[in-house]
Motif scaffolding. Structure first.
Motif, mmCIF file in Angstrom:
data_model
loop_
_atom_site.group_PDB
_atom_site.id
_atom_site.type_symbol
_atom_site.label_atom_id
_atom_site.label_comp_id
_atom_site.label_asym_id
_atom_site.label_seq_id
_atom_site.Cartn_x
_atom_site.Cartn_y
_atom_site.Cartn_z
ATOM 1 N N GLU A 1 0.845 -1.187 0.000
ATOM 2 C CA GLU A 1 0.000 0.000 0.000
ATOM 3 C C GLU A 1 0.886 1.243 0.000
ATOM 4 O O GLU A 1 1.895 1.302 0.693
ATOM 5 N N VAL A 2 0.491 2.234 -0.798
ATOM 6 C CA VAL A 2 1.352 3.386 -1.058
ATOM 7 C C VAL A 2 0.657 4.685 -0.662
ATOM 8 O O VAL A 2 -0.462 4.959 -1.102
ATOM 9 N N ALA A 3 1.340 5.475 0.167
ATOM 10 C CA ALA A 3 0.864 6.818 0.500
ATOM 11 C C ALA A 3 1.237 7.789 -0.611
ATOM 12 O O ALA A 3 2.175 7.556 -1.378
ATOM 13 N N ALA B 1 -6.161 15.096 -3.258
ATOM 14 C CA ALA B 1 -6.462 13.939 -2.414
ATOM 15 C C ALA B 1 -7.798 13.319 -2.798
ATOM 16 O O ALA B 1 -7.930 12.082 -2.861
ATOM 17 N N GLU B 2 -8.793 14.143 -3.059
ATOM 18 C CA GLU B 2 -10.106 13.629 -3.465
ATOM 19 C C GLU B 2 -9.992 12.832 -4.761
ATOM 20 O O GLU B 2 -10.616 11.778 -4.920
ATOM 21 N N ARG B 3 -9.178 13.319 -5.687
ATOM 22 C CA ARG B 3 -9.001 12.613 -6.959
ATOM 23 C C ARG B 3 -8.334 11.260 -6.739
ATOM 24 O O ARG B 3 -8.716 10.254 -7.354
ATOM 25 N N MET B 4 -7.338 11.211 -5.852
ATOM 26 C CA MET B 4 -6.641 9.951 -5.575
ATOM 27 C C MET B 4 -7.576 8.931 -4.927
ATOM 28 O O MET B 4 -7.518 7.738 -5.224
ATOM 29 N N ARG C 1 -8.951 5.275 -6.464
ATOM 30 C CA ARG C 1 -8.491 4.159 -5.622
ATOM 31 C C ARG C 1 -6.969 3.940 -5.791
ATOM 32 O O ARG C 1 -6.496 2.828 -5.846
ATOM 33 N N ARG C 2 -6.262 5.069 -5.815
ATOM 34 C CA ARG C 2 -4.817 4.984 -5.953
ATOM 35 C C ARG C 2 -4.116 5.167 -4.614
ATOM 36 O O ARG C 2 -3.103 4.538 -4.353
ATOM 37 N N HIS C 3 -4.644 6.063 -3.755
ATOM 38 C CA HIS C 3 -4.062 6.320 -2.433
ATOM 39 C C HIS C 3 -5.165 6.657 -1.444
ATOM 40 O O HIS C 3 -6.139 7.326 -1.795
ATOM 41 N N ARG C 4 -4.950 6.201 -0.202
ATOM 42 C CA ARG C 4 -5.854 6.598 0.886
ATOM 43 C C ARG C 4 -5.073 7.014 2.132
ATOM 44 O O ARG C 4 -5.658 7.205 3.199
#
Length: 380
Positions: free
Chosen positions: A135-137, A152-155, A159-162
């Motif tokens: 998992e990647v920040a 951040a909303e786009r990521m 489903r690329r980063h949480r």
């Protein structure tokens, strides 16, 4: 015996998707030092060394790394047994002090070449992968609150980063804290928020700021005080409600041991470039695990080769308590691999092929390398 026959190095300049602001520098492009190692049987291995901001972050720059690989490391390793990594790296250690970025590129290339010969992935050479993905920040570093929230909303939508790290420390602490609080409030429980101060605060400022950040829901605070002040880091860690992570303070295995002995931080950032390679970083990881210290898979914003070398090493660990930050290739608008790394469902997936599991795109490499010409460093 299969010997090391040749080392070729070049500088590769790749543009970034946006300016990347840190406390000490704003990154406008990224320069990779690419190493290609050729063995007497024709097998080849790739390695990468990448710094942040020339000399603004650490004591090595892309230009110095290349020079030291060409001038000092290449003569030491050419003609040596390519399968005996212990002997090769010990030979280098005896003659070359520090220069861990250059050593990391060399160790990675040796492992990649060995994996190609044996048909094994780099993680398998390191003992075997126990994770297929990490998992990647993602780091939010525009410095603009609205832009960072939108990013951040786009990521999250992709489903690329949480998990999101905010680079702070360049502005006044109150302003930085307000920036972080606003972003955490906007994201709520949908994502975790961490901060990286890059050594910018004094102990007194850090003590007050860590409390405010923890109250806002920040989960992790990275290197709030200067790297050399181990006792200050320990005092801040002891009083901070949120866990503190050591990053710049770890530049070697002895550094990690001293921090663990002092109880200076409950979390360690792992970086292959700062410890001298994939095998070297696992020594730090195992020391930290023995001391009950949590692990975080860090980055020097490497391109795809350095990122995947890190991923192979980290995938051999039973767990990364705080996940990883291996997003470097996503910060770049271009890649020099035929198939760039795969990011899906919040993870970086490990390649399945031998060695690093990658192939260079020679045309793109020729376009982006700084000298735009073939550079033979040394031959047997």
């Amino acid at each position: 015996m299969i010997s090391i026959e040749r080392l070729d190095t070049c500088l590769v300049d790749l543009p970034t998707i946006r300016p990347h602001k840190l406390a000490m520098h704003t990154l406008q492009r990224q320069t990779l030092v690419l190493l290609r190692l050729t063995c007497s049987d024709g097998s080849q291995g790739l390695g990468e060394a990448t710094t942040i901001g020339g000399l603004a972050y650490a004591g090595e720059s892309p230009e110095s790394i290349k020079t030291n690989l060409d001038t000092y490391l290449a003569p030491l390793v050419i003609g040596q047994d390519a399968d005996n990594l212990n002997a090769v790296m010990q030979r280098v250690e005896r003659s070359v002090r520090a220069n861990t970025f250059a050593k990391s590129a060399l160790e990675t290339a040796l492992l990649d070449a060995q994996g190609q010969r044996r048909g094994l992935g780099l993680a398998e050479l390191l003992g075997g992968r126990v994770q297929q993905g990490l998992e990647v920040a993602w780091t939010l570093a525009s410095g603009d609150t609205a832009k960072d929230v939108a990013e951040a909303e786009r990521m999250l939508e992709l489903r690329r980063h949480r998990h999101f790290k905010l680079k702070i420390g360049a502005a006044e602490p109150a302003r930085d804290i307000a920036h972080v609080v606003a972003i955490k409030r906007a994201l709520g429980d949908r994502a975790s928020v961490r901060v990286d101060v890059n050594q910018a605060w004094s102990e007194g400022v850090a003590l007050r700021a860590c409390q405010a950040l923890a109250d806002a829901g920040v989960e992790l605070i990275e290197q709030p005080v200067p790297r050399h002040d181990v006792q200050a880091l320990a005092r801040v860690s002891a009083r901070s409600p949120a866990p503190v992570m050591a990053d710049e303070a770890i530049e070697s295995l002895p550094d990690a041991f001293a921090l663990a002995r002092a109880g200076a931080a409950p979390v360690f950032a792992l970086k292959i470039a700062k410890t001298g390679g994939p095998r070297a970083v696992l020594k730090v990881a195992h020391l930290a695990q023995a001391a009950g210290i949590g692990l975080y898979g860090g980055t020097m914003l490497e391109g795809s080769i350095g990122t995947l070398a890190s991923a192979h090493a980290f995938a051999t660990l039973e767990r990364l308590d705080w996940h990883s930050e291996l997003f470097g290739p996503l910060l770049l608008t271009e890649d020099i691999l035929v198939e760039p790394p795969t990011y899906r469902d919040f993870q970086l997936l490990l390649p399945q092929g031998p060695g690093l599991g990658v192939s260079l795109d020679e045309d793109r490499l020729a376009h982006f390398r700084r000298d735009r010409s073939s550079l033979a460093v040394a031959t047997a």
